[in-house]
Design an enzyme around this catalytic site. Sequence first.
Site, PDB file in Angstrom:
ATOM      1  N   ARG A  34       0.849  -1.204   0.000  1.00  0.00           N
ATOM      2  CA  ARG A  34       0.000   0.000   0.000  1.00  0.00           C
ATOM      3  C   ARG A  34       0.883   1.251   0.000  1.00  0.00           C
ATOM      4  O   ARG A  34       0.888   2.023   0.941  1.00  0.00           O
ATOM      5  CB  ARG A  34      -0.962  -0.063   1.159  1.00  0.00           C
ATOM      6  CG  ARG A  34      -2.123  -0.966   0.766  1.00  0.00           C
ATOM      7  CD  ARG A  34      -3.069  -1.207   1.838  1.00  0.00           C
ATOM      8  NE  ARG A  34      -4.432  -1.126   1.343  1.00  0.00           N
ATOM      9  CZ  ARG A  34      -5.488  -1.300   2.096  1.00  0.00           C
ATOM     10  NH1 ARG A  34      -5.362  -1.529   3.374  1.00  0.00           N
ATOM     11  NH2 ARG A  34      -6.695  -1.228   1.569  1.00  0.00           N
ATOM     12  N   GLN A  70      -1.241   2.649  -5.636  1.00  0.00           N
ATOM     13  CA  GLN A  70      -2.644   2.932  -5.288  1.00  0.00           C
ATOM     14  C   GLN A  70      -3.620   2.476  -6.358  1.00  0.00           C
ATOM     15  O   GLN A  70      -4.693   1.962  -6.054  1.00  0.00           O
ATOM     16  CB  GLN A  70      -2.832   4.425  -5.028  1.00  0.00           C
ATOM     17  CG  GLN A  70      -2.737   4.751  -3.549  1.00  0.00           C
ATOM     18  CD  GLN A  70      -2.865   6.223  -3.241  1.00  0.00           C
ATOM     19  OE1 GLN A  70      -3.286   7.014  -4.086  1.00  0.00           O
ATOM     20  NE2 GLN A  70      -2.482   6.595  -2.048  1.00  0.00           N
ATOM     21  N   ASP A 109      -4.567  -1.211  -6.051  1.00  0.00           N
ATOM     22  CA  ASP A 109      -4.955  -1.637  -4.704  1.00  0.00           C
ATOM     23  C   ASP A 109      -6.386  -2.204  -4.708  1.00  0.00           C
ATOM     24  O   ASP A 109      -7.360  -1.478  -4.509  1.00  0.00           O
ATOM     25  CB  ASP A 109      -4.824  -0.428  -3.772  1.00  0.00           C
ATOM     26  CG  ASP A 109      -5.162  -0.752  -2.325  1.00  0.00           C
ATOM     27  OD1 ASP A 109      -5.588  -1.887  -2.048  1.00  0.00           O
ATOM     28  OD2 ASP A 109      -5.012   0.140  -1.475  1.00  0.00           O
ATOM     29  N   SER A 135      -8.570  -1.900  -1.465  1.00  0.00           N
ATOM     30  CA  SER A 135      -9.291  -0.624  -1.313  1.00  0.00           C
ATOM     31  C   SER A 135     -10.479  -0.555  -2.252  1.00  0.00           C
ATOM     32  O   SER A 135     -11.562  -0.115  -1.854  1.00  0.00           O
ATOM     33  CB  SER A 135      -8.361   0.558  -1.589  1.00  0.00           C
ATOM     34  OG  SER A 135      -7.462   0.716  -0.527  1.00  0.00           O
ATOM     35  N   TYR A 180      -1.736   0.691   9.987  1.00  0.00           N
ATOM     36  CA  TYR A 180      -2.825  -0.242  10.318  1.00  0.00           C
ATOM     37  C   TYR A 180      -3.048  -0.299  11.827  1.00  0.00           C
ATOM     38  O   TYR A 180      -2.185   0.122  12.604  1.00  0.00           O
ATOM     39  CB  TYR A 180      -2.472  -1.655   9.831  1.00  0.00           C
ATOM     40  CG  TYR A 180      -2.615  -1.845   8.358  1.00  0.00           C
ATOM     41  CD1 TYR A 180      -3.862  -2.013   7.786  1.00  0.00           C
ATOM     42  CD2 TYR A 180      -1.507  -1.865   7.531  1.00  0.00           C
ATOM     43  CE1 TYR A 180      -4.003  -2.192   6.426  1.00  0.00           C
ATOM     44  CE2 TYR A 180      -1.628  -2.038   6.167  1.00  0.00           C
ATOM     45  CZ  TYR A 180      -2.891  -2.206   5.614  1.00  0.00           C
ATOM     46  OH  TYR A 180      -3.019  -2.381   4.270  1.00  0.00           O
TER      47      TYR A 180
HETATM   48  P1  NAD Z   1      -8.685  -2.664   7.533  1.00  0.00           P
HETATM   49  O1  NAD Z   1      -9.663  -3.253   6.583  1.00  0.00           O
HETATM   50  O2  NAD Z   1      -7.436  -3.414   7.860  1.00  0.00           O
HETATM   51  O3  NAD Z   1      -9.425  -2.344   8.926  1.00  0.00           O
HETATM   52  C1  NAD Z   1     -10.599  -1.562   8.958  1.00  0.00           C
HETATM   53  C2  NAD Z   1     -10.508  -0.574  10.103  1.00  0.00           C
HETATM   54  O4  NAD Z   1     -10.751  -1.255  11.347  1.00  0.00           O
HETATM   55  C3  NAD Z   1      -9.167   0.135  10.269  1.00  0.00           C
HETATM   56  O5  NAD Z   1      -9.349   1.528  10.113  1.00  0.00           O
HETATM   57  C4  NAD Z   1      -8.736  -0.236  11.677  1.00  0.00           C
HETATM   58  O6  NAD Z   1      -8.045   0.819  12.330  1.00  0.00           O
HETATM   59  C5  NAD Z   1     -10.064  -0.529  12.337  1.00  0.00           C
HETATM   60  N1  NAD Z   1      -9.987  -1.289  13.584  1.00  0.00           N
HETATM   61  C6  NAD Z   1      -9.175  -2.336  13.897  1.00  0.00           C
HETATM   62  N2  NAD Z   1      -9.380  -2.737  15.162  1.00  0.00           N
HETATM   63  C7  NAD Z   1     -10.364  -1.948  15.668  1.00  0.00           C
HETATM   64  C8  NAD Z   1     -11.012  -1.876  16.911  1.00  0.00           C
HETATM   65  N3  NAD Z   1     -10.679  -2.690  17.900  1.00  0.00           N
HETATM   66  N4  NAD Z   1     -11.963  -0.949  17.102  1.00  0.00           N
HETATM   67  C9  NAD Z   1     -12.294  -0.080  16.102  1.00  0.00           C
HETATM   68  N5  NAD Z   1     -11.709  -0.094  14.900  1.00  0.00           N
HETATM   69  C10 NAD Z   1     -10.754  -1.016  14.671  1.00  0.00           C
HETATM   70  O7  NAD Z   1      -8.307  -1.189   7.105  1.00  0.00           O
HETATM   71  P2  NAD Z   1      -8.172  -0.525   5.689  1.00  0.00           P
HETATM   72  O8  NAD Z   1      -9.459  -0.065   5.196  1.00  0.00           O
HETATM   73  O9  NAD Z   1      -7.397  -1.434   4.824  1.00  0.00           O
HETATM   74  O10 NAD Z   1      -7.299   0.764   6.064  1.00  0.00           O
HETATM   75  C11 NAD Z   1      -6.280   0.672   7.060  1.00  0.00           C
HETATM   76  C12 NAD Z   1      -5.284   1.774   6.909  1.00  0.00           C
HETATM   77  O11 NAD Z   1      -4.623   1.718   5.651  1.00  0.00           O
HETATM   78  C13 NAD Z   1      -5.896   3.158   6.970  1.00  0.00           C
HETATM   79  O12 NAD Z   1      -4.994   3.966   7.687  1.00  0.00           O
HETATM   80  C14 NAD Z   1      -5.968   3.590   5.551  1.00  0.00           C
HETATM   81  O13 NAD Z   1      -5.965   4.998   5.396  1.00  0.00           O
HETATM   82  C15 NAD Z   1      -4.692   2.981   5.020  1.00  0.00           C
HETATM   83  N6  NAD Z   1      -4.749   2.782   3.572  1.00  0.00           N
HETATM   84  C16 NAD Z   1      -3.661   3.174   2.831  1.00  0.00           C
HETATM   85  C17 NAD Z   1      -3.688   3.006   1.459  1.00  0.00           C
HETATM   86  C18 NAD Z   1      -2.536   3.410   0.606  1.00  0.00           C
HETATM   87  O14 NAD Z   1      -1.645   4.064   1.076  1.00  0.00           O
HETATM   88  N7  NAD Z   1      -2.491   3.006  -0.650  1.00  0.00           N
HETATM   89  C19 NAD Z   1      -4.782   2.424   0.844  1.00  0.00           C
HETATM   90  C20 NAD Z   1      -5.861   2.033   1.630  1.00  0.00           C
HETATM   91  C21 NAD Z   1      -5.821   2.195   3.002  1.00  0.00           C
END
Ligand code: NAD
Length: 375
Positions: free
Chosen positions: A119, A124, A127, A130, A224
């Site tokens: 990521r 992006q 991905d 996402s 994460y």
């Molecule tokens: P994910 O699917 O792994 O998890 C979903 C969400 O659940 C996360 O935001 C996580 O913090 C939350 N979570 C975990 N345990 C929890 C708890 N106990 N209580 C409440 N919430 C909880 O997450 P995702 O959608 O893949 O995104 C995770 C991170 O990656 C974010 O910071 C996002 O901005 C980032 N991201 C970066 C890129 C990139 O740079 N290309 C792309 C997508 C996401």
Amino acid sequence: MKIAVAKEVLEGESRVAIVPDLVGKLTALGYDVAVEPGAGAGALLSDDEYVEAGATVSDQATDGADLIVSVQPLPAATVRRLREGTATLSFLPAGQSLDLVVDLRDCGITSFAMELVPRISRAQSMDALSSQALVSGYRCAIVAAGLLRRFFPLNMTSAGTVPPAQVVVLGAGVAGLQAIATSGRLGAVVKAYDVRAAAAEEIRSVGAQAIELDLETLEGSGGYAREMTEDRAARQRELLTPYIANADALITTAAVPGRAAPQLVTTHMVEQMKPGSVVVDLAAESGGNVEGSLPGQVVRIGHAQVWGGANVPSQMPGPASRLYAQNIVNLVTLMTREGDFAPDFDDEIVTGSCVTHERQVWHEPTRILLEGDQS
Ligand code: NAD
């Protein structure tokens, strides 16, 4: 060079890895595109549309292919009849598919897993986690609105005022933010909680109120979340209980990479909810954020209907396929040099997403799991 688009065989999988609109991008790179008959049917895409776009449609599409693209991993029986050196590109939850990884390795298949694409900003557009989470988040909000037997928006009419629905979203990653934004667009009052430090600002940026609990934030590597200790989990449940009791709809989307989904809501908490309330658990397949939720089913807990997600992106197969196909095309473009499928194994996107290559397991966590399995 030939790219084959496999017809998905997993029950309930309606997506397809390449849509007709994007066939031209692959032919422009120099590929012949061959599609298995009916590959797009689940997403309402006909064989004729693929042919019009420049692909061939044939039962033998995968024969002699240099690269086979799919959404779900190819079945073991298909892998075993591929010629050595064939490449595959699909979702491939390697740690949970060790037997298949062994087949891929022993058959000399170069396999890439879409969920392992790093990521980083350069990746992006590739991905797929996402793009599919975006679909899931939207779908969760629509399901909640559909199950709830009341309005999401405020209505002020000559017959009186109907207050808006109260929605709580737990987990504000890509899917959660989309569920928040969609619920808000439908007019609900949305509150959301996530353990990551950056999440409160992200929640506010999509128009919801961030629930601030008096708890430390939990940040792991790469932005994460980390797993919670049992003490923190208990305290989080206690502090969230009044918010959930007051919600008409609760949507949960929390995940921790490489772990089962954290259980955030107990049946006792759901039992505090009002008659007619709705719970949508996107994480039902990976262990569930809500105790008692079941993937693909609606169960009753207390007064609430609890909907468990099962392959949620596949419930909107047209847009999910279009987005996934664009991710695939972007990755294939990165891996193509002068008309040849020639991944550069010095590129971190290539090495990061590779599971097996040259009869080796490249993905270290999976290799360690396999070694543990064999000892
Ligand atoms: P994910 O699917 O792994 O998890 C979903 C969400 O659940 C996360 O935001 C996580 O913090 C939350 N979570 C975990 N345990 C929890 C708890 N106990 N209580 C409440 N919430 C909880 O997450 P995702 O959608 O893949 O995104 C995770 C991170 O990656 C974010 O910071 C996002 O901005 C980032 N991201 C970066 C890129 C990139 O740079 N290309 C792309 C997508 C996401």
